[in-house]
Design an enzyme around this catalytic site. Structure first.
Site, PDB file in Angstrom:
ATOM      1  N   ASN A   9       0.676  -1.629  -0.374  1.00 49.88           N
ATOM      2  CA  ASN A   9       0.347  -0.255   0.412  1.00 49.88           C
ATOM      3  C   ASN A   9       0.555   1.231   0.477  1.00 49.88           C
ATOM      4  O   ASN A   9       2.234   1.463   1.241  1.00 49.88           O
ATOM      5  CB  ASN A   9      -0.776   0.050   1.585  1.00 49.88           C
ATOM      6  CG  ASN A   9      -2.295   1.341   1.346  1.00 49.88           C
ATOM      7  OD1 ASN A   9      -1.478   2.088   0.876  1.00 49.88           O
ATOM      8  ND2 ASN A   9      -3.365   1.066   1.799  1.00 49.88           N
ATOM      9  N   HIS A  12       0.981   6.622   1.694  1.00 47.36           N
ATOM     10  CA  HIS A  12       1.740   6.937   2.455  1.00 47.36           C
ATOM     11  C   HIS A  12       3.007   7.831   1.640  1.00 47.36           C
ATOM     12  O   HIS A  12       3.452   9.110   2.584  1.00 47.36           O
ATOM     13  CB  HIS A  12       1.887   6.540   3.722  1.00 47.36           C
ATOM     14  CG  HIS A  12       0.821   6.247   4.850  1.00 47.36           C
ATOM     15  ND1 HIS A  12       0.040   7.809   4.790  1.00 47.36           N
ATOM     16  CD2 HIS A  12       0.032   5.115   4.896  1.00 47.36           C
ATOM     17  CE1 HIS A  12      -1.186   7.024   5.448  1.00 47.36           C
ATOM     18  NE2 HIS A  12      -1.416   5.689   5.680  1.00 47.36           N
ATOM     19  N   HIS A  45      -5.526   3.508  -2.274  1.00 44.90           N
ATOM     20  CA  HIS A  45      -6.467   4.278  -1.410  1.00 44.90           C
ATOM     21  C   HIS A  45      -7.202   5.187  -1.671  1.00 44.90           C
ATOM     22  O   HIS A  45      -6.621   6.352  -1.687  1.00 44.90           O
ATOM     23  CB  HIS A  45      -6.572   4.207  -0.270  1.00 44.90           C
ATOM     24  CG  HIS A  45      -8.119   4.117   0.967  1.00 44.90           C
ATOM     25  ND1 HIS A  45      -8.415   4.365   2.258  1.00 44.90           N
ATOM     26  CD2 HIS A  45      -9.232   3.799   0.155  1.00 44.90           C
ATOM     27  CE1 HIS A  45      -9.901   4.195   2.337  1.00 44.90           C
ATOM     28  NE2 HIS A  45     -10.399   4.405   1.587  1.00 44.90           N
ATOM     29  N   ARG A  47      -9.270   7.754  -1.305  1.00 43.58           N
ATOM     30  CA  ARG A  47     -10.236   8.596  -0.402  1.00 43.58           C
ATOM     31  C   ARG A  47     -11.207   9.843  -0.358  1.00 43.58           C
ATOM     32  O   ARG A  47     -10.490  10.332  -1.609  1.00 43.58           O
ATOM     33  CB  ARG A  47     -10.026   9.147   1.017  1.00 43.58           C
ATOM     34  CG  ARG A  47      -9.122   7.640   1.212  1.00 43.58           C
ATOM     35  CD  ARG A  47      -8.877   8.213   3.412  1.00 43.58           C
ATOM     36  NE  ARG A  47      -9.855   8.246   4.605  1.00 43.58           N
ATOM     37  CZ  ARG A  47     -10.013   7.539   5.215  1.00 43.58           C
ATOM     38  NH1 ARG A  47      -9.583   6.345   5.032  1.00 43.58           N
ATOM     39  NH2 ARG A  47     -10.012   7.261   5.540  1.00 43.58           N
ATOM     40  N   ARG A  51      -6.983  12.910   0.457  1.00 41.07           N
ATOM     41  CA  ARG A  51      -6.555  13.549   1.429  1.00 41.07           C
ATOM     42  C   ARG A  51      -4.532  12.912   0.967  1.00 41.07           C
ATOM     43  O   ARG A  51      -4.123  13.743   1.715  1.00 41.07           O
ATOM     44  CB  ARG A  51      -6.357  12.934   2.843  1.00 41.07           C
ATOM     45  CG  ARG A  51      -6.298  11.742   3.033  1.00 41.07           C
ATOM     46  CD  ARG A  51      -6.078  11.548   4.821  1.00 41.07           C
ATOM     47  NE  ARG A  51      -8.321  11.909   5.569  1.00 41.07           N
ATOM     48  CZ  ARG A  51      -8.184  11.129   6.311  1.00 41.07           C
ATOM     49  NH1 ARG A  51      -7.920  10.228   6.944  1.00 41.07           N
ATOM     50  NH2 ARG A  51      -9.630  11.073   6.172  1.00 41.07           N
ATOM     51  N   GLU A  72      -8.513   0.737  -3.026  1.00 43.19           N
ATOM     52  CA  GLU A  72      -9.520   0.384  -1.852  1.00 43.19           C
ATOM     53  C   GLU A  72     -10.437   1.881  -2.715  1.00 43.19           C
ATOM     54  O   GLU A  72     -10.408   3.184  -2.620  1.00 43.19           O
ATOM     55  CB  GLU A  72      -8.195   0.608  -0.897  1.00 43.19           C
ATOM     56  CG  GLU A  72      -8.518  -0.530  -0.492  1.00 43.19           C
ATOM     57  CD  GLU A  72      -6.627   0.057   1.123  1.00 43.19           C
ATOM     58  OE1 GLU A  72      -7.256   0.949   1.662  1.00 43.19           O
ATOM     59  OE2 GLU A  72      -6.595  -0.930   1.544  1.00 43.19           O
ATOM     60  N   THR A 103      -7.730   3.899   8.240  1.00 42.10           N
ATOM     61  CA  THR A 103      -9.800   3.185   8.075  1.00 42.10           C
ATOM     62  C   THR A 103      -9.216   2.091   9.810  1.00 42.10           C
ATOM     63  O   THR A 103      -9.060   0.811  10.424  1.00 42.10           O
ATOM     64  CB  THR A 103      -9.489   1.921   7.350  1.00 42.10           C
ATOM     65  OG1 THR A 103      -9.094   2.705   6.163  1.00 42.10           O
ATOM     66  CG2 THR A 103     -10.841   1.224   6.932  1.00 42.10           C
ATOM     67  N   GLU A 153     -10.985  -9.517   2.786  1.00 41.52           N
ATOM     68  CA  GLU A 153      -9.666  -9.017   3.782  1.00 41.52           C
ATOM     69  C   GLU A 153     -10.188  -8.734   5.538  1.00 41.52           C
ATOM     70  O   GLU A 153     -10.839  -7.632   5.972  1.00 41.52           O
ATOM     71  CB  GLU A 153      -9.151  -7.736   2.935  1.00 41.52           C
ATOM     72  CG  GLU A 153      -7.877  -7.198   3.877  1.00 41.52           C
ATOM     73  CD  GLU A 153      -6.707  -6.519   3.151  1.00 41.52           C
ATOM     74  OE1 GLU A 153      -7.396  -6.119   1.848  1.00 41.52           O
ATOM     75  OE2 GLU A 153      -6.062  -5.529   3.824  1.00 41.52           O
ATOM     76  N   HIS A 194      -3.650  -4.158   7.537  1.00 40.18           N
ATOM     77  CA  HIS A 194      -4.025  -3.092   8.835  1.00 40.18           C
ATOM     78  C   HIS A 194      -3.107  -3.736   9.999  1.00 40.18           C
ATOM     79  O   HIS A 194      -3.295  -4.076  10.649  1.00 40.18           O
ATOM     80  CB  HIS A 194      -5.707  -3.042   9.187  1.00 40.18           C
ATOM     81  CG  HIS A 194      -5.290  -1.418   9.882  1.00 40.18           C
ATOM     82  ND1 HIS A 194      -5.665  -0.184   8.784  1.00 40.18           N
ATOM     83  CD2 HIS A 194      -5.619  -0.863  10.981  1.00 40.18           C
ATOM     84  CE1 HIS A 194      -5.601   0.704   9.592  1.00 40.18           C
ATOM     85  NE2 HIS A 194      -5.469   0.321  10.767  1.00 40.18           N
TER      86      HIS A 194
END
Ligand code: PXP
Length: 240
Positions: A9, A12, A45, A47, A51, A72, A103, A153, A194
């Site tokens: 992922n 970030h 993801h 969003r 962001r 996602e 999340t 998941e 996560h």
């Protein structure tokens, strides 16, 4: 034993880029680097508040990536439209709250089940593999199956917190194990994600039947320390 797939992922990387409003570090470059080093898929993801990952990241990463892209999204009409247009190989439906930092839990499957079912079927017809991000419990796995999801998941936030705080995680581990066996018996592919770091990923990898781990925040953070020395050496050479 077959290798557990690693989904990387890269949200970030976009967080760091957006903090300065620059065009670097580039999420595309991160995706291509992860691909080069053997990631099995790339997760982003998109969003509602954009962001971190933005629409143009999705378009460019989708067009350049050779391994599967796992998008996602929240279960909304806007995201459905974007997913249908961009056709990522994998889609993971996640809950989304505007004010959350990340999340925080799995989907509430008692909410909007009809819309979820329609959304899953449309995405599957569009040739995307669909996964639901859920809490590791039997009821939510049963509902996911009835909604025609390909995969689930399991949210590993709780066990990761217990492991990090050096608390007893046996009960949560057994709960996840039971969920994995139950889901596999129903024919669902099981993923986990996560809050995972080296230690929690190792512990959870002992559960047979989890096919894919999706890891982001720790992996991106740890990458800084794995390569900080090289970046410093390069600057020192330049500044000689
Ligand atoms: N899987 C899903 C469905 C997620 O939404 C996230 C990000 O919250 C992750 C995996 C990765 O979690 P982390 O960044 O904590 O590794």
């Amino acid at each position: 034993m077959s290798q557990i797939r690693l989904g990387v992922n890269i949200d970030h990387v976009a967080t760091v880029r957006n903090a300065r409003g620059e065009n670097y570090p580039s999420p595309l470059r991160a995706a291509i680097t992860a691909q080069k080093f053997g990631a099995h898929s790339i997760t982003i993801h998109l969003r509602e508040d954009r962001r971190h990952i933005i629409d143009s990241d999705l378009r460019i990463i989708k067009s350049k990536l050779k391994i599967p892209l796992n998008l996602e999204i929240a279960a909304t009409k806007e995201m459905l439209k974007i997913a249908l247009k961009n056709k990522p190989s994998f889609i993971c439906i996640v809950p989304e709250k505007r004010k959350e930092i990340t999340t925080e839990g799995g989907l509430n499957l008692n909410h909007n089940r009809n819309f979820l079912k329609k959304l899953i079927n449309k995405l599957k017809k569009n040739k995307s593999r669909v996964s639901l991000f859920i809490e590791p419990n039997i009821k939510d796995i049963e509902i996911s199956k009835s909604l025609n999801a390909d995969c689930v998941e399991l949210h590993t936030g709780k066990i990761c917190n217990l492991i990090n705080k050096k608390k007893n995680y046996t009960k949560e581990f057994e709960k996840i194990k039971k969920a994995v066996v139950f889901g596999n018996n129903l024919g669902l592919e099981i993923h986990a994600g996560h809050g995972l770091n080296f230690r929690s990923a190792k512990i959870l990898s002992k559960i047979k039947g989890i096919k894919e781990f999706n890891i982001g925040h720790f992996l991106i953070g740890e990458s800084i320390f794995i390569s900080l020395g090289s970046a410093i050496k390069k600057f020192k050479k330049i500044l000689k």
